[in-house]
Design an enzyme around this catalytic site. Sequence first.
Site, PDB file in Angstrom:
ATOM      1  N   HIS A 195     -13.207   1.172   3.803  1.00 49.40           N
ATOM      2  CA  HIS A 195     -12.071   2.243   4.255  1.00 49.40           C
ATOM      3  C   HIS A 195     -12.824   2.614   5.732  1.00 49.40           C
ATOM      4  O   HIS A 195     -13.372   2.293   6.966  1.00 49.40           O
ATOM      5  CB  HIS A 195     -12.039   3.978   3.341  1.00 49.40           C
ATOM      6  CG  HIS A 195     -10.949   4.971   4.395  1.00 49.40           C
ATOM      7  ND1 HIS A 195     -11.007   5.895   4.689  1.00 49.40           N
ATOM      8  CD2 HIS A 195      -9.683   4.446   3.430  1.00 49.40           C
ATOM      9  CE1 HIS A 195      -9.731   6.412   4.683  1.00 49.40           C
ATOM     10  NE2 HIS A 195      -8.799   5.119   4.019  1.00 49.40           N
ATOM     11  N   HIS A 204       0.456  -1.641   0.100  1.00 46.53           N
ATOM     12  CA  HIS A 204      -0.074  -0.459  -0.456  1.00 46.53           C
ATOM     13  C   HIS A 204       0.566   1.332  -0.213  1.00 46.53           C
ATOM     14  O   HIS A 204       1.570   1.596   0.988  1.00 46.53           O
ATOM     15  CB  HIS A 204      -0.890  -0.034   0.679  1.00 46.53           C
ATOM     16  CG  HIS A 204      -1.497   1.237   1.164  1.00 46.53           C
ATOM     17  ND1 HIS A 204      -2.958   0.549   0.728  1.00 46.53           N
ATOM     18  CD2 HIS A 204      -2.281   2.613   1.706  1.00 46.53           C
ATOM     19  CE1 HIS A 204      -4.261   1.847   0.712  1.00 46.53           C
ATOM     20  NE2 HIS A 204      -3.251   2.803   1.266  1.00 46.53           N
ATOM     21  N   GLU A 261      -8.835   1.521  -2.756  1.00 47.06           N
ATOM     22  CA  GLU A 261      -8.923   1.512  -1.223  1.00 47.06           C
ATOM     23  C   GLU A 261     -10.447   1.924  -0.647  1.00 47.06           C
ATOM     24  O   GLU A 261     -11.024   3.103  -0.359  1.00 47.06           O
ATOM     25  CB  GLU A 261      -8.022   2.406  -0.892  1.00 47.06           C
ATOM     26  CG  GLU A 261      -8.316   1.886   1.037  1.00 47.06           C
ATOM     27  CD  GLU A 261      -6.879   2.484   1.886  1.00 47.06           C
ATOM     28  OE1 GLU A 261      -6.600   4.022   0.944  1.00 47.06           O
ATOM     29  OE2 GLU A 261      -6.434   2.498   2.963  1.00 47.06           O
ATOM     30  N   HIS A 301      -2.244  -2.829   4.622  1.00 48.15           N
ATOM     31  CA  HIS A 301      -1.782  -2.764   5.215  1.00 48.15           C
ATOM     32  C   HIS A 301      -2.210  -1.795   7.134  1.00 48.15           C
ATOM     33  O   HIS A 301      -2.772  -1.234   7.297  1.00 48.15           O
ATOM     34  CB  HIS A 301      -1.393  -0.844   4.648  1.00 48.15           C
ATOM     35  CG  HIS A 301      -2.327   0.189   4.108  1.00 48.15           C
ATOM     36  ND1 HIS A 301      -3.482  -0.916   3.730  1.00 48.15           N
ATOM     37  CD2 HIS A 301      -3.229   0.996   4.395  1.00 48.15           C
ATOM     38  CE1 HIS A 301      -4.791   0.040   3.632  1.00 48.15           C
ATOM     39  NE2 HIS A 301      -4.380   0.842   4.740  1.00 48.15           N
ATOM     40  N   ASP A 322       0.008   5.009  -1.142  1.00 51.94           N
ATOM     41  CA  ASP A 322      -0.766   6.746  -1.825  1.00 51.94           C
ATOM     42  C   ASP A 322      -0.308   7.349  -2.314  1.00 51.94           C
ATOM     43  O   ASP A 322      -0.548   8.639  -2.098  1.00 51.94           O
ATOM     44  CB  ASP A 322      -1.549   7.262  -0.051  1.00 51.94           C
ATOM     45  CG  ASP A 322      -2.268   6.446   0.245  1.00 51.94           C
ATOM     46  OD1 ASP A 322      -3.464   6.189  -0.807  1.00 51.94           O
ATOM     47  OD2 ASP A 322      -2.124   6.100   1.449  1.00 51.94           O
ATOM     48  N   ASP A 350       2.582   1.929   3.975  1.00 58.31           N
ATOM     49  CA  ASP A 350       1.811   3.659   4.127  1.00 58.31           C
ATOM     50  C   ASP A 350       1.988   4.862   4.006  1.00 58.31           C
ATOM     51  O   ASP A 350       1.676   5.429   3.984  1.00 58.31           O
ATOM     52  CB  ASP A 350       0.460   3.406   5.729  1.00 58.31           C
ATOM     53  CG  ASP A 350      -0.535   3.787   5.802  1.00 58.31           C
ATOM     54  OD1 ASP A 350      -1.175   4.273   3.988  1.00 58.31           O
ATOM     55  OD2 ASP A 350      -1.970   3.386   6.195  1.00 58.31           O
ATOM     56  N   HIS A 395      -8.801  -1.741   7.679  1.00 55.92           N
ATOM     57  CA  HIS A 395     -10.067  -1.387   7.957  1.00 55.92           C
ATOM     58  C   HIS A 395     -10.801  -1.436   8.116  1.00 55.92           C
ATOM     59  O   HIS A 395     -11.815  -0.662   8.049  1.00 55.92           O
ATOM     60  CB  HIS A 395      -9.961  -0.318   6.111  1.00 55.92           C
ATOM     61  CG  HIS A 395      -9.106   1.236   6.109  1.00 55.92           C
ATOM     62  ND1 HIS A 395      -8.633   2.763   6.744  1.00 55.92           N
ATOM     63  CD2 HIS A 395      -7.837   1.204   5.267  1.00 55.92           C
ATOM     64  CE1 HIS A 395      -8.006   2.809   6.572  1.00 55.92           C
ATOM     65  NE2 HIS A 395      -7.199   1.933   5.631  1.00 55.92           N
TER      66      HIS A 395
HETATM   67 ZN   LIG Z   1      -5.109   2.935   4.574  1.00 54.68          ZN
END
Ligand SMILES: [Zn+2]
Length: 410
Positions: free
Chosen positions: A168, A36, A141, A235, A38, A304, A214
């Site tokens: 999420h 993961h 996600e 993650h 971003d 992450d 999540h």
């Molecule tokens: Zn996340």
Amino acid sequence: MRTSLWLWALVAVCAADSFRDRAVSIMEETPVVDGHNDLPWQLLKLFNNQLRGERANLTVLTGTHTNIPKLRAGFVGGQFWSAYVPCDTQNKDAVKRTLEQMDVIHRMCQLYPETFQCVTSSAGVRKAFQEGKVASMIGVEGGHSIDSSLGVLRTLYHLGMRYLTLTHNCNTPWADNWLVDRGSDEARSHGLSPFGQQVVKEMNRLGVMIDLAHVSVATMKAALQLSKAPVIFSHSSAYSLCDSRRNVPDDVLQLVKSTHSLVMVNFYNDFVSCKEEATLSQVANHLDHIKKVAGAESVGLGGDFDGVERLPVGLEDVSKYPDLIAELLRRNWTETEVRGVLSENLLRVFLRVEEVSSPQQAPDDEPIPLDQLDGSCRTQYGYSAAPGLHLQPGALLTSLATLIFCLSLL
Ligand SMILES: [Zn+2]
Ligand SMILES: *[C@@H]1O[C@H](CO)[C@@H](O)[C@H](O)[C@H]1NC(C)=O
Ligand SMILES: *[C@@H]1O[C@H](CO)[C@@H](O)[C@H](O)[C@H]1NC(C)=O
């Protein structure tokens, strides 16, 4: 006396270096596949997804955890880039915004073909390794991105999505998120609703990995029990070392073990130490713990990066993975175990997901009538005009309620 002290110091220094050297020589063959990252979200926030500007150039990008030189220094050979859209897009423009984040990932691959190779299979990852490229995959996600539609789920698969995080930080109409376990959100599906079960089955059929980062513990257990293929936590870290509900509790780790699933450890300080500060060594403690409870085959990395604001001392950006691998070697992890953590465990899960899938087969019809899906702001034309279907008084009320709800969002 004095000489022997010096000698010990020298041995210690050389040993420290030799662990890192060993890490690097392993990673030259078996690079990191991280669960993961971003960066696509940063590209939206910082540059509105415009990649050709000078400051957006990924070879010189600064102020982020990720850029091309850092990926190279970190021996990152595979990355699930996150197509993330916030929960406040749910029932609004979530699908469009998800498509735009998937598009920016595809454009990264096109603009930097020397570095990124967009791939959609485990074989594609190995091929990218051989060609010295960063295998680039898409993880979506949040289940809100499919807007309660198996048609959208299937289309995202065709566009390259290879994992979907079921929620999420918000419930979908069909799965509950982790805030439910913290008491700051209300349980709705108590695991997976009947439609949520259909989503999981359709993901199995397509060959999309089920990601349980999540989600609530009830949803974790429901998905682990239902899925025909192993699942991932893209993650998440260990709950028994830091009692954030984003982490995985030991009883779920038992299910991870029995299903040959995978927990890709999150480096976010708040999930590592439950404090604002954390260290590389504490991240290694999470890896040790998951290995102890679920086996070394169930441990992976999901840093992450670029999705969090605080990272451990020693793991400040994506260039630092070799230092973490050196720490595992220092802790007597075997070379096989380390290669598992780096990429072999993920590739095993990915291959198994592909083996149980049959994406070429024509799918069944939508099992749940569309007008029974709450939270869906679907315009009814077409469907209600279908032969043999007449609007019942109850359905009329539901439609009215949905209409009022949707209007209230405007
Ligand atoms: Zn996340
Ligand atoms: C990024 O910068 C490098 C070095 O200045 C340059 O060679 C490359 O063409 C640039 N790439 C893009 C996509 O702008
Ligand atoms: C690693 O193994 C060595 C040799 O067997 C042993 O002396 C050492 O204590 C072990 N270290 C750890 C952290 O378990």
